[in-house]
Design a protein around this motif. Structure first.
Motif, short mmCIF file in Angstrom:
data_model
loop_
_atom_site.label_atom_id
_atom_site.label_comp_id
_atom_site.label_asym_id
_atom_site.label_seq_id
_atom_site.Cartn_x
_atom_site.Cartn_y
_atom_site.Cartn_z
N GLN A 19 -7.86 2.03 -2.14
CA GLN A 19 -8.96 0.89 -2.37
C GLN A 19 -8.80 0.22 -3.77
O GLN A 19 -8.79 -0.83 -4.00
CB GLN A 19 -10.08 1.49 -2.37
CG GLN A 19 -10.75 1.79 -1.01
CD GLN A 19 -11.96 2.46 -0.90
OE1 GLN A 19 -12.35 3.27 -1.88
NE2 GLN A 19 -12.79 2.43 0.06
N ASN A 20 -8.08 1.06 -4.96
CA ASN A 20 -7.73 0.50 -6.12
C ASN A 20 -6.51 -0.39 -5.80
O ASN A 20 -6.53 -1.49 -6.54
CB ASN A 20 -7.22 1.69 -7.03
CG ASN A 20 -8.45 2.47 -7.31
OD1 ASN A 20 -9.53 1.96 -7.38
ND2 ASN A 20 -8.01 3.86 -7.90
N SER A 21 -5.62 -0.06 -5.07
CA SER A 21 -4.35 -0.91 -4.67
C SER A 21 -4.97 -2.37 -4.04
O SER A 21 -4.52 -3.52 -4.42
CB SER A 21 -3.52 -0.54 -3.77
OG SER A 21 -3.02 0.85 -4.13
N ILE A 22 -6.03 -2.26 -3.21
CA ILE A 22 -6.60 -3.35 -2.67
C ILE A 22 -7.44 -4.29 -3.85
O ILE A 22 -7.10 -5.62 -3.48
CB ILE A 22 -7.25 -3.09 -1.38
CG1 ILE A 22 -6.47 -2.63 -0.44
CG2 ILE A 22 -8.09 -4.38 -0.91
CD1 ILE A 22 -7.27 -1.78 0.83
N ASP A 48 2.24 0.31 -4.23
CA ASP A 48 1.86 -0.90 -4.13
C ASP A 48 2.37 -1.90 -4.92
O ASP A 48 3.01 -1.79 -5.63
CB ASP A 48 0.12 -1.11 -4.19
CG ASP A 48 -0.31 -0.84 -5.63
OD1 ASP A 48 0.25 -2.05 -6.49
OD2 ASP A 48 -1.16 -0.32 -5.66
N ASN A 49 2.30 -3.21 -4.24
CA ASN A 49 2.86 -4.29 -5.03
C ASN A 49 1.70 -5.19 -5.67
O ASN A 49 1.82 -6.29 -5.52
CB ASN A 49 3.64 -5.23 -3.95
CG ASN A 49 2.55 -5.97 -3.01
OD1 ASN A 49 1.52 -5.49 -2.91
ND2 ASN A 49 3.17 -7.01 -2.33
N GLY A 50 0.54 -4.48 -5.85
CA GLY A 50 -0.49 -5.20 -6.63
C GLY A 50 -0.41 -5.63 -7.96
O GLY A 50 0.90 -5.68 -8.52
N SER A 51 -1.21 -5.92 -8.64
CA SER A 51 -1.17 -6.55 -9.96
C SER A 51 -0.58 -5.73 -11.24
O SER A 51 -0.12 -5.92 -12.08
CB SER A 51 -2.39 -7.12 -10.68
OG SER A 51 -3.44 -6.12 -10.71
N GLY A 52 -0.71 -4.11 -10.90
CA GLY A 52 -0.39 -3.46 -11.70
C GLY A 52 -1.27 -3.38 -13.14
O GLY A 52 -2.09 -4.05 -13.26
N LYS A 64 -10.29 8.20 -24.87
CA LYS A 64 -11.40 7.81 -25.72
C LYS A 64 -12.65 7.75 -24.98
O LYS A 64 -13.83 7.41 -25.59
CB LYS A 64 -11.07 6.34 -26.34
CG LYS A 64 -9.95 6.56 -27.38
CD LYS A 64 -9.52 5.09 -27.93
CE LYS A 64 -8.54 5.21 -28.96
NZ LYS A 64 -8.17 3.99 -29.51
N GLY A 65 -12.70 8.26 -23.43
CA GLY A 65 -13.93 8.36 -22.88
C GLY A 65 -14.39 6.93 -22.22
O GLY A 65 -15.12 6.98 -21.64
N LYS A 66 -13.49 6.11 -22.42
CA LYS A 66 -13.45 4.58 -21.57
C LYS A 66 -12.67 4.68 -20.51
O LYS A 66 -11.42 5.17 -20.69
CB LYS A 66 -13.55 3.57 -22.54
CG LYS A 66 -14.19 3.72 -24.01
CD LYS A 66 -14.08 2.47 -24.77
CE LYS A 66 -14.56 2.89 -26.13
NZ LYS A 66 -14.00 1.93 -27.10
N ASN A 67 -13.02 3.94 -19.65
CA ASN A 67 -12.12 3.80 -18.41
C ASN A 67 -12.43 2.39 -17.83
O ASN A 67 -13.17 2.33 -16.92
CB ASN A 67 -12.33 4.94 -17.32
CG ASN A 67 -11.16 4.63 -16.24
OD1 ASN A 67 -10.40 3.65 -16.26
ND2 ASN A 67 -11.00 5.75 -15.27
N LYS A 68 -11.87 1.36 -18.19
CA LYS A 68 -12.17 0.15 -17.84
C LYS A 68 -11.26 0.00 -16.59
O LYS A 68 -11.66 -1.38 -15.90
CB LYS A 68 -11.43 -1.02 -19.04
CG LYS A 68 -10.18 -1.09 -19.09
CD LYS A 68 -9.67 -2.04 -20.27
CE LYS A 68 -8.41 -2.33 -20.48
NZ LYS A 68 -7.74 -3.45 -21.05
N HIS A 69 -10.51 0.59 -15.93
CA HIS A 69 -9.66 0.28 -14.80
C HIS A 69 -10.36 1.00 -13.74
O HIS A 69 -9.90 1.06 -12.66
CB HIS A 69 -8.36 1.13 -14.93
CG HIS A 69 -7.63 0.43 -16.11
ND1 HIS A 69 -6.97 -1.07 -15.81
CD2 HIS A 69 -7.04 0.93 -17.16
CE1 HIS A 69 -6.50 -1.29 -16.97
NE2 HIS A 69 -6.42 -0.28 -17.83
N GLY A 70 -11.60 1.19 -13.81
CA GLY A 70 -12.44 1.84 -12.61
C GLY A 70 -12.97 3.01 -12.61
O GLY A 70 -12.87 3.63 -13.80
N GLY A 71 -13.30 3.64 -11.53
CA GLY A 71 -13.83 4.96 -11.63
C GLY A 71 -13.08 6.06 -11.82
O GLY A 71 -12.30 6.11 -12.82
N TYR A 72 -13.21 7.12 -11.08
CA TYR A 72 -12.69 8.64 -11.42
C TYR A 72 -11.31 8.57 -10.25
O TYR A 72 -10.91 9.74 -10.32
CB TYR A 72 -13.64 9.65 -11.33
CG TYR A 72 -14.67 9.42 -12.10
CD1 TYR A 72 -14.46 9.72 -13.49
CD2 TYR A 72 -16.37 9.16 -11.76
CE1 TYR A 72 -15.64 9.75 -14.57
CE2 TYR A 72 -17.02 8.95 -12.73
CZ TYR A 72 -16.53 9.34 -14.16
OH TYR A 72 -17.81 9.19 -15.00
#
Length: 186
Positions: A19-22, A48-52, A64-72
């Protein structure tokens, strides 16, 4: 990471990572499941060939406790492998896609079961019809591959989630998986 979140099947980890790849606009996703009873490993790779993304920046924000790339999803995939004594590897760069590998110690009491991998692959294929999937399942050196691009070329204008096509895909996955598993549950 909260203690409550846990995916109780590896196939659910795979679903989450794909789902992250999509979300990263991948048009092609390779899913490779390799089970080696000889090496005592169950290895899952999603490429995948996604945006990386910038892995170093991701690691820094995660630490640092932040995860701007999505969940867990990625941390859970990593943790699930490492708690078996296995390993985890991620490589990605902006504009060039992502490859994630989790290797699990097969006989570890801490390893979640693979789960219903066929249902996971079927769900991805039939719900994400704009994405091509190459799925390879290997057990002790014997494997099969399902490539949705090849299927789409064979069926022409018929949608891949057409009931006859979906029945064929389900039967193909079941027959080949059962053949390789030889009554073993991974």
């Amino acid at each position: 990471m909260p203690d409550k979140i846990e995916l109780n099947e590896i196939s659910l980890n795979i679903l989450d990572i794909v789902q992250n790849s999509i979300k990263a606009n991948a048009s092609l996703v390779h899913i490779y499941v390799n089970i080696s009873t000889f090496d005592n490993l169950l290895t899952v790779t999603v490429k995948d060939n996604g945006s990386g993304f910038d892995v170093r920046a991701y690691e820094n924000t995660k630490n640092k406790g932040k995860n701007k790339h999505g969940g867990y999803g990625i941390p859970l995939f990593k943790e699930s492998a490492e708690k078996t004594g296995g390993r985890f590897k991620i490589s990605s760069s902006i504009g060039h896609g992502t490859e994630i590998t989790s290797a699990y110690i097969l006989d570890s009491p801490c390893r979640a079961p693979l789960g219903d991998i066929n249902a996971t692959i079927e769900s991805l294929i039939f719900c994400c019809t704009d994405v091509d999937f190459v799925y390879t399942y290997e057990v002790d050196g014997e494997s099969f591959t399902l490539n949705t691009k090849e299927i789409k070329e064979m069926i022409g204008n018929i949608p891949i989630n057409n009931s006859e096509i979906s029945n064929f895909v389900k039967a193909y996955l079941k027959e080949n998986t059962d053949d390789l598993n030889q009554n073993r549950i991974f």
